[in-house]
Design a protein around this motif. Structure first.
Motif, PDB file in Angstrom:
ATOM      1  N   GLY A 261       0.836  -1.192   0.000  1.00 35.61           N
ATOM      2  CA  GLY A 261       0.000   0.000   0.000  1.00 35.61           C
ATOM      3  C   GLY A 261       0.868   1.238   0.000  1.00 35.61           C
ATOM      4  O   GLY A 261       2.093   1.160   0.120  1.00 35.61           O
ATOM      5  N   PRO A 262       0.244   2.401  -0.130  1.00 32.08           N
ATOM      6  CA  PRO A 262       1.018   3.639  -0.206  1.00 32.08           C
ATOM      7  C   PRO A 262       1.684   3.984   1.116  1.00 32.08           C
ATOM      8  O   PRO A 262       1.194   3.639   2.196  1.00 32.08           O
ATOM      9  CB  PRO A 262      -0.034   4.686  -0.580  1.00 32.08           C
ATOM     10  N   ALA A 263       2.800   4.668   1.043  1.00 37.26           N
ATOM     11  CA  ALA A 263       3.518   5.085   2.239  1.00 37.26           C
ATOM     12  C   ALA A 263       2.620   5.947   3.118  1.00 37.26           C
ATOM     13  O   ALA A 263       1.925   6.839   2.626  1.00 37.26           O
ATOM     14  CB  ALA A 263       4.777   5.853   1.852  1.00 37.26           C
ATOM     15  N   GLY A 264       2.634   5.652   4.404  1.00 38.79           N
ATOM     16  CA  GLY A 264       1.843   6.403   5.365  1.00 38.79           C
ATOM     17  C   GLY A 264       0.460   5.866   5.617  1.00 38.79           C
ATOM     18  O   GLY A 264      -0.222   6.325   6.542  1.00 38.79           O
ATOM     19  N   ALA A 265       0.019   4.886   4.793  1.00 37.11           N
ATOM     20  CA  ALA A 265      -1.318   4.327   4.975  1.00 37.11           C
ATOM     21  C   ALA A 265      -1.382   3.490   6.248  1.00 37.11           C
ATOM     22  O   ALA A 265      -0.393   2.906   6.682  1.00 37.11           O
ATOM     23  CB  ALA A 265      -1.707   3.478   3.767  1.00 37.11           C
ATOM     24  N   ALA A 266      -2.574   3.436   6.814  1.00 38.74           N
ATOM     25  CA  ALA A 266      -2.799   2.597   7.989  1.00 38.74           C
ATOM     26  C   ALA A 266      -2.905   1.136   7.567  1.00 38.74           C
ATOM     27  O   ALA A 266      -3.092   0.817   6.388  1.00 38.74           O
ATOM     28  CB  ALA A 266      -4.069   3.035   8.702  1.00 38.74           C
ATOM     29  N   VAL A 267      -2.792   0.242   8.528  1.00 43.33           N
ATOM     30  CA  VAL A 267      -2.937  -1.180   8.246  1.00 43.33           C
ATOM     31  C   VAL A 267      -4.373  -1.482   7.827  1.00 43.33           C
ATOM     32  O   VAL A 267      -5.295  -0.694   8.065  1.00 43.33           O
ATOM     33  CB  VAL A 267      -2.555  -2.038   9.467  1.00 43.33           C
ATOM     34  N   ASP A 268      -4.565  -2.630   7.201  1.00 44.19           N
ATOM     35  CA  ASP A 268      -5.864  -3.081   6.731  1.00 44.19           C
ATOM     36  C   ASP A 268      -6.781  -3.345   7.933  1.00 44.19           C
ATOM     37  O   ASP A 268      -6.556  -4.279   8.707  1.00 44.19           O
ATOM     38  CB  ASP A 268      -5.673  -4.353   5.909  1.00 44.19           C
TER      39      ASP A 268
ATOM     40  N   ALA B  15      -3.591   5.358  18.305  1.00 47.76           N
ATOM     41  CA  ALA B  15      -4.521   4.860  17.299  1.00 47.76           C
ATOM     42  C   ALA B  15      -4.058   5.215  15.893  1.00 47.76           C
ATOM     43  O   ALA B  15      -3.101   5.971  15.688  1.00 47.76           O
ATOM     44  CB  ALA B  15      -5.906   5.456  17.553  1.00 47.76           C
ATOM     45  N   GLY B  16      -4.776   4.661  14.912  1.00 48.98           N
ATOM     46  CA  GLY B  16      -4.565   5.035  13.513  1.00 48.98           C
ATOM     47  C   GLY B  16      -3.177   4.716  13.014  1.00 48.98           C
ATOM     48  O   GLY B  16      -2.592   3.682  13.338  1.00 48.98           O
ATOM     49  N   ASN B  17      -2.657   5.636  12.185  1.00 53.60           N
ATOM     50  CA  ASN B  17      -1.349   5.406  11.570  1.00 53.60           C
ATOM     51  C   ASN B  17      -0.251   6.272  12.184  1.00 53.60           C
ATOM     52  O   ASN B  17       0.794   6.479  11.592  1.00 53.60           O
ATOM     53  CB  ASN B  17      -1.413   5.649  10.062  1.00 53.60           C
ATOM     54  N   ASN B  18      -0.499   6.783  13.384  1.00 49.85           N
ATOM     55  CA  ASN B  18       0.516   7.634  14.009  1.00 49.85           C
ATOM     56  C   ASN B  18       1.810   6.881  14.293  1.00 49.85           C
ATOM     57  O   ASN B  18       2.906   7.407  14.108  1.00 49.85           O
ATOM     58  CB  ASN B  18      -0.026   8.225  15.318  1.00 49.85           C
ATOM     59  N   ASN B  19       1.678   5.631  14.760  1.00 52.52           N
ATOM     60  CA  ASN B  19       2.856   4.834  15.094  1.00 52.52           C
ATOM     61  C   ASN B  19       2.899   3.495  14.372  1.00 52.52           C
ATOM     62  O   ASN B  19       3.846   2.728  14.570  1.00 52.52           O
ATOM     63  CB  ASN B  19       2.928   4.593  16.603  1.00 52.52           C
ATOM     64  N   ALA B  20       1.905   3.215  13.552  1.00 52.43           N
ATOM     65  CA  ALA B  20       1.883   1.985  12.755  1.00 52.43           C
ATOM     66  C   ALA B  20       1.396   2.338  11.365  1.00 52.43           C
ATOM     67  O   ALA B  20       0.230   2.687  11.182  1.00 52.43           O
ATOM     68  CB  ALA B  20       0.970   0.936  13.392  1.00 52.43           C
ATOM     69  N   ALA B  21       2.286   2.261  10.383  1.00 55.14           N
ATOM     70  CA  ALA B  21       1.935   2.678   9.028  1.00 55.14           C
ATOM     71  C   ALA B  21       2.728   1.873   8.008  1.00 55.14           C
ATOM     72  O   ALA B  21       3.810   1.355   8.302  1.00 55.14           O
ATOM     73  CB  ALA B  21       2.215   4.171   8.838  1.00 55.14           C
ATOM     74  N   LEU B  22       2.179   1.779   6.807  1.00 55.24           N
ATOM     75  CA  LEU B  22       2.895   1.142   5.706  1.00 55.24           C
ATOM     76  C   LEU B  22       3.982   2.087   5.203  1.00 55.24           C
ATOM     77  O   LEU B  22       3.858   3.309   5.301  1.00 55.24           O
ATOM     78  CB  LEU B  22       1.927   0.809   4.572  1.00 55.24           C
TER      79      LEU B  22
ATOM     80  N   LEU C  64       5.134  -3.125   6.985  1.00 60.50           N
ATOM     81  CA  LEU C  64       4.515  -2.399   8.085  1.00 60.50           C
ATOM     82  C   LEU C  64       5.630  -1.911   8.992  1.00 60.50           C
ATOM     83  O   LEU C  64       6.522  -2.683   9.347  1.00 60.50           O
ATOM     84  CB  LEU C  64       3.577  -3.310   8.873  1.00 60.50           C
ATOM     85  N   VAL C  65       5.577  -0.641   9.373  1.00 58.24           N
ATOM     86  CA  VAL C  65       6.581  -0.087  10.278  1.00 58.24           C
ATOM     87  C   VAL C  65       5.883   0.374  11.564  1.00 58.24           C
ATOM     88  O   VAL C  65       5.021   1.253  11.522  1.00 58.24           O
ATOM     89  CB  VAL C  65       7.341   1.087   9.643  1.00 58.24           C
ATOM     90  N   ILE C  66       6.231  -0.269  12.672  1.00 59.91           N
ATOM     91  CA  ILE C  66       5.770   0.161  13.987  1.00 59.91           C
ATOM     92  C   ILE C  66       6.891   0.983  14.601  1.00 59.91           C
ATOM     93  O   ILE C  66       8.001   0.475  14.789  1.00 59.91           O
ATOM     94  CB  ILE C  66       5.409  -1.034  14.876  1.00 59.91           C
ATOM     95  N   THR C  67       6.605   2.235  14.890  1.00 58.42           N
ATOM     96  CA  THR C  67       7.644   3.164  15.322  1.00 58.42           C
ATOM     97  C   THR C  67       7.434   3.575  16.768  1.00 58.42           C
ATOM     98  O   THR C  67       6.332   4.000  17.152  1.00 58.42           O
ATOM     99  CB  THR C  67       7.646   4.424  14.443  1.00 58.42           C
ATOM    100  N   ALA C  68       8.481   3.451  17.562  1.00 58.80           N
ATOM    101  CA  ALA C  68       8.487   3.950  18.932  1.00 58.80           C
ATOM    102  C   ALA C  68       9.228   5.285  18.945  1.00 58.80           C
ATOM    103  O   ALA C  68      10.350   5.378  18.441  1.00 58.80           O
ATOM    104  CB  ALA C  68       9.176   2.955  19.864  1.00 58.80           C
ATOM    105  N   ARG C  69       8.568   6.299  19.501  1.00 58.52           N
ATOM    106  CA  ARG C  69       9.162   7.638  19.528  1.00 58.52           C
ATOM    107  C   ARG C  69       9.199   8.169  20.955  1.00 58.52           C
ATOM    108  O   ARG C  69       8.310   7.870  21.762  1.00 58.52           O
ATOM    109  CB  ARG C  69       8.351   8.609  18.666  1.00 58.52           C
ATOM    110  N   ARG C  70      10.186   8.985  21.221  1.00 63.40           N
ATOM    111  CA  ARG C  70      10.217   9.699  22.491  1.00 63.40           C
ATOM    112  C   ARG C  70       9.479  11.024  22.281  1.00 63.40           C
ATOM    113  O   ARG C  70      10.051  12.013  21.798  1.00 63.40           O
ATOM    114  CB  ARG C  70      11.648   9.941  22.955  1.00 63.40           C
TER     115      ARG C  70
END
Length: 425
Positions: free
Chosen positions: A59-66, A88-95, A101-107
């Motif tokens: 899917g396109p970059a930044g899209a949420a999971v299915d 929620a949404g694609n803030n920390n989990a996005a294509l 799928l990239v799950i991102t942990a941020r400070r």
């Protein structure tokens, strides 16, 4: 290790009820018990069966999971003393637009989220398939690249679908892969159930050879799950099997539907909190998640060809690039092949592979880690040909020879004896 891991039961602020079953337990901590079986062994071939769940995260970059496959959990987790807030949404989990799928942990804390310890310091994501997909038995795998750094805690795991009725740990939990940042070369697989949860879970660790680190490359983590048995593997190498005999008389709770979970936690009792050495953001990158049916790993059978000789993995070596040859049939594991519904032909936990994805006459075939590419797709037809569709060429015994050690290759299909094979299914 005797890490004081405990269950991560319901997130405190779920975005939905998640059937609450979905949110209820957690990556219950608990490093494998001392003395667990850590001896690598050849992985069983996957059962020839249908794929029941698959997400390649295209899917396109930044899209949420299915959302038809996954739901997003939100909130913090006091039970494990984790530090993140799952958003929620694609803030920390996005294509990423490249099939991951990239799950991102941020400070960060842009939403002024509140955690058990006060204002949250980190954000991350946790996904599950509760209410959307469950499985009882089968081959469950994901190809992933884990993050690095003190305090990082990525995981791929399953919970019993009855958690909303019976609670945790009676629901059971199968941790397919957990990694903690202070062990960059090791992952863990663990069972948790009534009387063997938290730090008392039943499991083992697998360590990469030569000081390699899991964060440096993608690796495939899997379980083969059948009645009264769960087997763990990394990149096709089995490192532990567990049965009711391992539980010391305690209840086996793994013969019922389970759902899948992916998450990246920050901090907690087991990994410890991030420190000055931890660089943010950190990412868990998931290439695919796949589940196929089959009550037991297939034992496989011989593939025989010219001169009655068997297709054989040279010296029963499981290393990538091991030659595939003809040899006198002897019934050993190096000659037991499984033809899968996914088009793979497997032995010793790895796939029959056309070297470098070649399509030219004379390109040799080899054993290689299963990766889903066209170089590992085959069709065994009723004419007794074994064809690689990408090359549109047949599996071929070099030089029309039946001598032991004859290397196998692909060649333009000619209907000759050195291209005819009898597959035992």
């Amino acid at each position: 290790m005797d890490s004081p891991r405990i269950s991560r039961r319901p997130l405190r602020r779920p975005v939905t009820v998640l059937a609450l079953a979905a949110a209820m337990a957690g990556l219950l901590g608990g490093a494998p018990a001392a003395g667990a079986d850590r001896t690598p062994a050849p992985a069983p071939a996957a059962a020839a069966a249908a794929v029941t769940f698959s997400d390649d995260f295209n899917g396109p970059a930044g899209a949420a999971v299915d959302s038809g496959k996954w739901q997003i959990e939100t909130g913090d987790n006091v039970n494990n003393h984790e530090r993140q807030y799952y958003t929620a949404g694609n803030n920390n989990a996005a294509l990423d637009g490249q099939g991951n799928l990239v799950i991102t942990a941020r400070r960060e804390n842009p939403g002024n989220y509140q955690c058990w310890y006060g204002r949250c310091e980190y954000t991350s994501a946790r996904l599950n398939t509760a209410g959307k997909f469950t499985t009882t038995y089968g081959h469950v795998e994901a190809r992933m690249k884990v993050p690095r750094g003190q305090g990082m805690w990525p995981a791929f795991w399953m919970l019993g679908n009855d958690i909303g009725q019976v609670g945790w740990p009676a629901s059971g939990e199968i941790d397919i892969m957990e990694n903690v940042g202070f062990e960059p070369s090791t992952v863990h697989g663990t069972l948790h159930g009534p009387g063997y949860s938290g730090s008392g879970g039943i499991g083992a660790g697998y360590t990469l050879p030569g000081g390699q680190k899991f964060a440096d490359a993608f690796h495939t983590f899997a379980v083969d799950w059948s009645p009264n048995e769960v087997t763990w593997s990394v990149d096709g190498t089995v490192y532990q099997r567990r049965t009711p005999a391992d539980l010391g008389g305690r209840q086996w709770v793994f013969d019922k539907p389970f759902f899948l979970i992916l998450n990246l936690a920050v901090g907690g009792y087991w990994p410890g909190d991030p420190d000055g050495s931890t660089v943010f953001p950190q990412q868990l990158v998931v290439d695919y998640v796949r589940v196929s049916t089959g009550d037991t790993p297939a034992a496989g059978g011989p593939i025989t060809g010219i001169g009655g000789k068997c297709v054989d993995v040279a010296a029963a070596n499981t290393a990538d690039g091991t030659p595939i040859q003809l040899h006198d049939c002897n019934g050993n594991a190096a000659q037991k092949w499984t033809v899968g519904a996914d088009g793979t032909i497997r032995a010793l936990g790895k796939c029959l592979d056309v070297a470098s994805g070649g399509t030219a006459d004379g390109t040799v075939v080899q054993l290689w880690t299963c990766n889903g590419t066209a170089a590992q797709k085959w069709v065994a037809n009723t004419a007794r040909d074994i064809v690689n569709p990408q090359a549109n060429k047949c599996l071929d015994a070099t030089g029309n020879s039946s001598a032991n050690g004859t290397r196998l290759q692909i060649w333009t299909c000619a209907g000759t004896a050195n291209q005819k094979w009898t597959v035992t299914r």
